[in-house]
Design an enzyme around this catalytic site. Structure first.
Site, short mmCIF file in Angstrom:
data_model
loop_
_atom_site.label_atom_id
_atom_site.label_comp_id
_atom_site.label_asym_id
_atom_site.label_seq_id
_atom_site.Cartn_x
_atom_site.Cartn_y
_atom_site.Cartn_z
CE LYS A 39 10.60 -83.90 -102.88
NZ LYS A 39 11.37 -82.91 -102.14
CG ASP A 166 7.50 -81.68 -104.18
OD1 ASP A 166 8.08 -80.98 -105.03
OD2 ASP A 166 7.74 -81.61 -102.96
O1 C5P Z 1 3.03 -77.07 -103.67
P1 C5P Z 1 3.03 -77.44 -102.23
O2 C5P Z 1 1.65 -77.37 -101.63
O3 C5P Z 1 3.71 -78.75 -101.96
O4 C5P Z 1 3.90 -76.35 -101.49
C1 C5P Z 1 3.88 -76.21 -100.10
C2 C5P Z 1 4.41 -74.84 -99.73
O5 C5P Z 1 5.81 -74.76 -100.01
C3 C5P Z 1 3.79 -73.68 -100.48
O6 C5P Z 1 2.61 -73.24 -99.88
C4 C5P Z 1 4.90 -72.64 -100.42
O7 C5P Z 1 4.90 -71.98 -99.17
C5 C5P Z 1 6.15 -73.47 -100.49
N1 C5P Z 1 6.67 -73.60 -101.87
C6 C5P Z 1 7.24 -72.50 -102.47
N2 C5P Z 1 7.72 -72.60 -103.75
C7 C5P Z 1 7.66 -73.77 -104.42
C8 C5P Z 1 7.08 -74.91 -103.82
C9 C5P Z 1 6.60 -74.80 -102.52
O8 C5P Z 1 7.32 -71.42 -101.87
N3 C5P Z 1 8.16 -73.84 -105.66
#
Ligand code: C5P
Length: 328
Positions: A39, A166
């Site tokens: 994406k 995601d």
């Molecule tokens: O959700 P995911 O594990 O993919 O997110 C990875 C990191 O990206 C999170 O630990 C956070 O530090 C950051 N993040 C964030 N806000 C979001 C998505 C991701 O701060 N909406």
């Protein structure tokens, strides 16, 4: 204990069973391959940090035709292997999102997480194109089909959201609005097909580091984080299927922090602009840069210009939108 008691479905043992390899003990039809797209975020508007460490955001996800394939094969134990783009950097243990997806789904279905997972990667690793999330979504769909769990789409979405922000979008694909931390998905009206060129960087970027850098830059500049939102022009461009309008409306709040951490990305973005891209964009938290082309001929010209840029490791072309995770 007899050999029969060791088999997952209590089939009677036969005298050869113990000597056979794991994969041959299962029927060849007990194998499912799922294709999952990468994406880009056509818009990525990031609010202030939340108490849980995430950021509220408003985004428009757009799935593009770069794919990972996840193959799930019946097995007695959980194993993970990987080949393809960036495979050497992919962890093959319980820290891998695909592994965690299999464990989570097995727990929800009340069965052991016995599966052999294989990832064939076309999406760059740590590239801001949600490759790890795609693998998690692919593992959910592949194991669901292999095990016949009978979970609903909503239940799979709930599991996907537990794995990462995601992951739910990778189940749906297409073009969709994401809110919350990105896990709440709503359809967006989009018409037509868009020509994209992607420039992969020499090294990956850490998503948490880019979000932290955004907070740091905002604080240093005394800026208040805005309430996240998506511009009406972008939604209008998508409804009309107008790539020129879309190119002008692309926005990503993570561009500033990512280029602050990796100044060479500015050269990549400029090289695509100079080669005639009608829109330039950092993909997610980067470092992959995405370029919108007017048509296939323009995409080929942009791709060959980017191939010569020293800040670029590899170039790929792809169409968007692409379908979400689906069984092949
Ligand atoms: O959700 P995911 O594990 O993919 O997110 C990875 C990191 O990206 C999170 O630990 C956070 O530090 C950051 N993040 C964030 N806000 C979001 C998505 C991701 O701060 N909406």
């Amino acid at each position: 204990m007899t050999a029969a008691a060791l088999t997952p479905d209590n089939e009677p043992a036969d005298e050869y069973r113990d000597d056979r390899e794991d994969e041959t003990r299962h029927n060849a039809s007990e194998r499912v391959t799922v294709r999952v797209p990468a994406k880009v975020n056509l818009a990525l508007s990031v609010g202030p940090p939340r108490p849980d460490g995430y950021h509220d955001l408003a985004t428009v996800f757009h799935a593009v035709g770069l794919f990972d394939e996840v193959t799930a094969t019946a097995s007695d134990t959980l194993t993970l292997t990987c080949e393809g783009e960036g495979a050497a950097d992919v962890p093959l243990d319980e820290t891998n999102l695909a592994w965690r997806a299999a464990v989570l789904l097995a727990r929800a279905a009340g069965r052991p997480p016995a599966v052999r997972l294989h990832l064939a990667k076309g999406i760059p690793v740590a590239g801001g194109m949600a490759g790890g999330s795609a693998d998690a979504a692919g593992a959910l769909v592949a194991c669901d089909a292999l095990w016949g769990t009978g979970l609903s789409r909503e239940e799979l979405h709930t599991l996907a959201a537990q794995l990462g922000s995601d992951v739910p979008f990778a189940l749906y694909g297409g073009t969709a609005m994401g809110t919350g931390r990105g896990e709440q998905i709503a359809p967006v009206l989009a018409r037509g097909e868009f020509h994209w060129v992607f420039a992969f960087a020499h090294e990956g970027l850490s998503t948490p580091a880019v979000f932290r850098e955004l907070d740091r830059l905002r604080e240093a500049a005394g800026e208040q984080a805005p309430a996240p939102g998506v511009d009406e022009e972008l939604l209008r461009a998508l409804r009309a299927g107008d790539s020129t309008l879309l190119g002008a409306a692309l926005r990503n709040d993570l561009t500033r922090p990512a280029t602050s951490l990796r100044p060479d990305l500015r050269a990549t973005l400029q090289a695509g602009r100079d080669a005639g891209a009608i829109g330039t964009l950092l993909s997610g938290s980067g470092p992959t840069c995405a370029f919108l082309a007017a048509d296939a001929v323009a995409a080929a010209a942009i791709a060959s210009a980017l191939e010569a840029a020293p800040s670029v490791r590899a170039v790929r072309r792809a169409l968007g939108p692409a379908a979400g995770a689906h069984v092949l």
